[in-house]
Motif scaffolding. Structure first.
Motif, mmCIF file in Angstrom:
data_model
loop_
_atom_site.group_PDB
_atom_site.id
_atom_site.type_symbol
_atom_site.label_atom_id
_atom_site.label_comp_id
_atom_site.label_asym_id
_atom_site.label_seq_id
_atom_site.Cartn_x
_atom_site.Cartn_y
_atom_site.Cartn_z
ATOM 1 N N SER A 308 0.857 -1.189 0.000
ATOM 2 C CA SER A 308 0.000 0.000 0.000
ATOM 3 C C SER A 308 0.888 1.233 0.000
ATOM 4 C CB SER A 308 -0.915 0.016 1.234
ATOM 5 O OG SER A 308 -1.786 -1.097 1.221
ATOM 6 N N THR A 309 0.710 2.072 -0.998
ATOM 7 C CA THR A 309 1.522 3.282 -1.087
ATOM 8 C C THR A 309 0.641 4.424 -1.583
ATOM 9 O OG1 THR A 309 3.555 4.213 -2.012
ATOM 10 C CG2 THR A 309 2.317 2.704 -3.407
ATOM 11 N N ARG A 310 1.241 5.478 -2.105
ATOM 12 C CA ARG A 310 0.479 6.671 -2.495
ATOM 13 C C ARG A 310 1.152 7.341 -3.672
ATOM 14 N NH1 ARG A 310 2.661 11.299 1.614
ATOM 15 N NH2 ARG A 310 4.847 10.711 1.482
ATOM 16 N N SER A 311 0.356 8.039 -4.442
ATOM 17 C CA SER A 311 0.913 8.886 -5.485
ATOM 18 C C SER A 311 1.086 10.309 -4.981
ATOM 19 C CB SER A 311 0.014 8.868 -6.719
ATOM 20 O OG SER A 311 -1.290 9.325 -6.393
ATOM 21 N N SER A 312 0.305 10.666 -3.970
ATOM 22 C CA SER A 312 0.424 11.988 -3.356
ATOM 23 C C SER A 312 -0.405 12.011 -2.080
ATOM 24 C CB SER A 312 -0.075 13.089 -4.313
ATOM 25 O OG SER A 312 -1.458 12.913 -4.595
ATOM 26 N N GLY A 313 -0.192 13.077 -1.286
ATOM 27 C CA GLY A 313 -1.013 13.307 -0.104
ATOM 28 C C GLY A 313 -0.647 12.413 1.067
ATOM 29 N N ALA A 314 -1.457 12.507 2.108
ATOM 30 C CA ALA A 314 -1.279 11.722 3.331
ATOM 31 C C ALA A 314 -2.632 11.562 4.004
ATOM 32 C CB ALA A 314 -0.284 12.413 4.278
ATOM 33 N N GLY A 315 -2.743 10.506 4.815
ATOM 34 C CA GLY A 315 -4.002 10.295 5.525
ATOM 35 C C GLY A 315 -4.208 8.849 5.913
ATOM 36 N N ASN A 316 -5.381 8.560 6.449
ATOM 37 C CA ASN A 316 -5.752 7.215 6.876
ATOM 38 C C ASN A 316 -6.460 6.476 5.743
ATOM 39 O OD1 ASN A 316 -4.829 7.631 9.585
ATOM 40 N ND2 ASN A 316 -6.700 8.769 9.994
ATOM 41 N N PHE A 317 -6.390 5.135 5.802
ATOM 42 C CA PHE A 317 -7.070 4.335 4.784
ATOM 43 C C PHE A 317 -7.525 3.013 5.383
ATOM 44 C CE2 PHE A 317 -2.633 3.013 4.517
ATOM 45 C CZ PHE A 317 -2.724 1.626 4.395
ATOM 46 N N ASP A 318 -8.493 2.388 4.719
ATOM 47 C CA ASP A 318 -8.938 1.037 5.032
ATOM 48 C C ASP A 318 -8.484 0.110 3.913
ATOM 49 O OD1 ASP A 318 -10.137 1.613 7.424
ATOM 50 O OD2 ASP A 318 -12.156 1.837 6.595
ATOM 51 N N LEU A 319 -8.009 -1.072 4.296
ATOM 52 C CA LEU A 319 -7.591 -2.087 3.332
ATOM 53 C C LEU A 319 -8.533 -3.278 3.458
ATOM 54 C CD1 LEU A 319 -5.166 -2.533 1.303
ATOM 55 C CD2 LEU A 319 -4.240 -4.041 3.053
ATOM 56 N N TYR A 320 -9.055 -3.741 2.316
ATOM 57 C CA TYR A 320 -10.026 -4.841 2.303
ATOM 58 C C TYR A 320 -9.613 -5.857 1.241
ATOM 59 C CZ TYR A 320 -14.585 -7.179 2.217
ATOM 60 O OH TYR A 320 -15.594 -8.100 2.292
ATOM 61 N N VAL A 321 -9.450 -7.116 1.661
ATOM 62 C CA VAL A 321 -9.038 -8.194 0.766
ATOM 63 C C VAL A 321 -10.207 -9.161 0.625
ATOM 64 C CG1 VAL A 321 -7.305 -9.957 0.286
ATOM 65 C CG2 VAL A 321 -6.699 -7.947 1.636
ATOM 66 N N ASP A 322 -10.549 -9.487 -0.614
ATOM 67 C CA ASP A 322 -11.697 -10.348 -0.859
ATOM 68 C C ASP A 322 -11.328 -11.417 -1.886
ATOM 69 O OD1 ASP A 322 -14.223 -11.373 -0.824
ATOM 70 O OD2 ASP A 322 -15.094 -9.858 -2.140
ATOM 71 N N ARG A 323 -11.756 -12.641 -1.641
ATOM 72 C CA ARG A 323 -11.577 -13.714 -2.626
ATOM 73 C C ARG A 323 -12.852 -13.781 -3.454
ATOM 74 N NH1 ARG A 323 -10.391 -19.626 -0.491
ATOM 75 N NH2 ARG A 323 -12.460 -19.322 0.361
ATOM 76 N N LEU A 324 -12.764 -13.333 -4.705
ATOM 77 C CA LEU A 324 -13.952 -13.324 -5.552
ATOM 78 C C LEU A 324 -14.417 -14.734 -5.872
ATOM 79 C CD1 LEU A 324 -13.106 -10.423 -8.018
ATOM 80 C CD2 LEU A 324 -14.475 -10.351 -5.942
ATOM 81 N N LEU A 325 -13.465 -15.637 -6.079
ATOM 82 C CA LEU A 325 -13.830 -17.035 -6.280
ATOM 83 C C LEU A 325 -12.603 -17.905 -6.065
ATOM 84 C CD1 LEU A 325 -12.674 -18.104 -9.296
ATOM 85 C CD2 LEU A 325 -14.468 -16.587 -10.079
#
Length: 441
Positions: A308-325
């Motif tokens: 997880s990285t950024r192209s610009s800015g700063a702040g908080n984030f949520d990360l969500y991993v899902d197995r579609l199938l």
């Protein structure tokens, strides 16, 4: 001169009505009551009322009632002070694997973090909670499968760090709470920490299982552990411009990772890596500036990284991993067979293709005596049908790929009560041309 006589209550008997007699000048028309006389009248009435109240207080029944009230009030106050109050909100619990470390943060708004681990009776569990920044005074608590207290520690680690080593009494899911020393206003320390979990003993997992132990990715700090469909919160800024997370999956899993900004002006970027830190991201999308999405088909069972990285800015984030199938990779020339049953009338395969590739796929019912009726569909990552075909024993489709990325080939038995074998096959031609060498799809 006016005279005022006040009759006091009888000292022997307590009359139902207290009579106060006033004699003197009557306020008739033309007669004014002197101020001194009015003041004396009020004084006399108040004095009589005080005498009545004093006599009432000295009765036996009043003293008993007052004593009962004192005892009841004291008991009520004591009960209110000693009864524990339930927590306003239950803490979320994040799964963690043995042999791994995870980073966390303790603050006034988030004074505790909980993790869960599955173990067996006789396992020796070792926990270490080390402060990595701030003035945090770590405190560890271990709860059993029935939420009973197993152990807790403050300073058994290095310095003020916490550590627990204990033999687990029975199998089940244990909860580890990482927090800070002190209760209420006495708990003031804050900062980041690293929690390390190790298990040894009777319950040691089979080392041949590629998901049994999280590998050493050679990253500092160690990546946090995430699980399918369990959101994880983190932050990026100039001091921490990227973060890594690890997850385990099976061969053929089609995985989607969503990184969404929750505060600040963070413009997120995300990718999926293998153990060698090489990207296996098959396609990426950014529907809006505050959200990044990555897809990948896992080539083998094991552990993978999310960067997880950024192209610009700063702040908080949520990360969500899902197995579609949970699918399989379909490769040209590979002999693939399977069987439709009443409990499994659908099979899925995943493949990668480039924009313009012409895809041809078929699904053949191999058992002529069965009543299996095949249908085949081509789906994109949004699970939208791009092409489909059906037949009594043989189903086929052809479609030019609209854009480079990962696609899904699904086979159906439209007669779900039937049981029988099937054989899927796929071919692909780059650019949609004619007879060209086929390649894996």
């Amino acid at each position: 001169m006016a005279t005022i006589a006040c009759l006091r209550p009888n000292p022997v008997s307590f009359p139902a009505t207290t009579v106060v007699e006033i004699t003197g000048i009557v306020n008739q028309p033309g007669n004014a009551v002197p101020a001194a006389l009015a003041k004396s009248r009020r004084t006399c009435i108040l004095g009589s009322m005080a005498a009545v109240l004093f006599r009432w207080i000295n009765t036996v029944w009043f003293r008993r009632a007052f004593a009962f009230w004192l005892v009841f009030s004291a008991a009520t106050v004591g009960l209110a002070q000693t009864t524990p109050q339930p927590a306003a909100t239950a803490l979320p619990v994040f799964p963690i694997q043995p042999g791994s470390s995870v980073e966390g943060n303790i603050s006034d708004s988030s004074p505790a973090v909980r993790y869960s681990i599955d173990a067996r009776a006789g396992d020796v569990l070792t926990l270490r909670m080390d402060a990595t920044s701030g003035n945090l005074d770590p405190f560890l608590t271990l709860f059993g499968p029935d939420e009973e207290l197993i152990d807790q520690d403050d300073d058994s680690g290095d310095g003020r760090n916490a550590a627990i080593t204990t033999t687990l009494p029975r199998p089940g899911r244990y909860v580890i709470e990482a927090s800070r020393y002190g209760q209420g206003s006495a708990a003031t320390s804050t900062g980041t920490f690293r929690l390390t979990v190790e298990i040894a003993g009777l319950g040691q997992t089979d080392p041949a299982d590629p998901l049994a132990t999280i590998p050493n990715f050679g990253l500092t700090p160690a990546p946090g552990i995430v699980a399918y469909r369990v959101p994880t919160a983190a932050a990026l800024d100039d001091l921490v411009p990227e973060r890594y997370f690890a997850f385990g999956g099976e061969r053929g899993d089609l995985v989607r990772v969503i990184m969404a900004t929750t505060s600040g002006d963070l413009s997120p970027e995300v990718e999926i890596l293998n153990r060698s830190l090489l990207s296996i991201t098959s396609s990426a999308a950014q529907s809006r500036p505050t959200e990044a999405i990555a897809y990948a088909t896992l080539p083998e069972t094991g552990w993978y990284l999310i960067r997880s990285t950024r192209s610009s800015g700063a702040g908080n984030f949520d990360l969500y991993v899902d197995r579609l199938l949970a699918g399989q990779e379909l490769t040209i020339g590979e002999a693939v067979t399977g069987e439709f049953t009443a409990g499994a009338p659908v099979v899925s395969y995943v493949f990668n293709a480039r924009a313009g590739d012409l895809i041809a796929a078929n699904l053949f019912a191999t058992d002529s005596a069965s009543s299996v009726t095949p249908e085949i569909r081509l789906l994109d990552l949004n699970l939208q049908t791009l092409a489909q075909g059906a037949g009594s024993r043989f189903a086929t489709l052809r479609r030019a790929i609209p854009r480079s990325g990962t696609y899904i080939l699904q086979g159906f038995n439209t007669n779900p009560r039937a049981r029988g074998g099937f054989n899927p096959r796929g071919t692909g031609w780059p650019g949609g041309g004619g007879k060209r060498p086929s390649r894996p799809i």
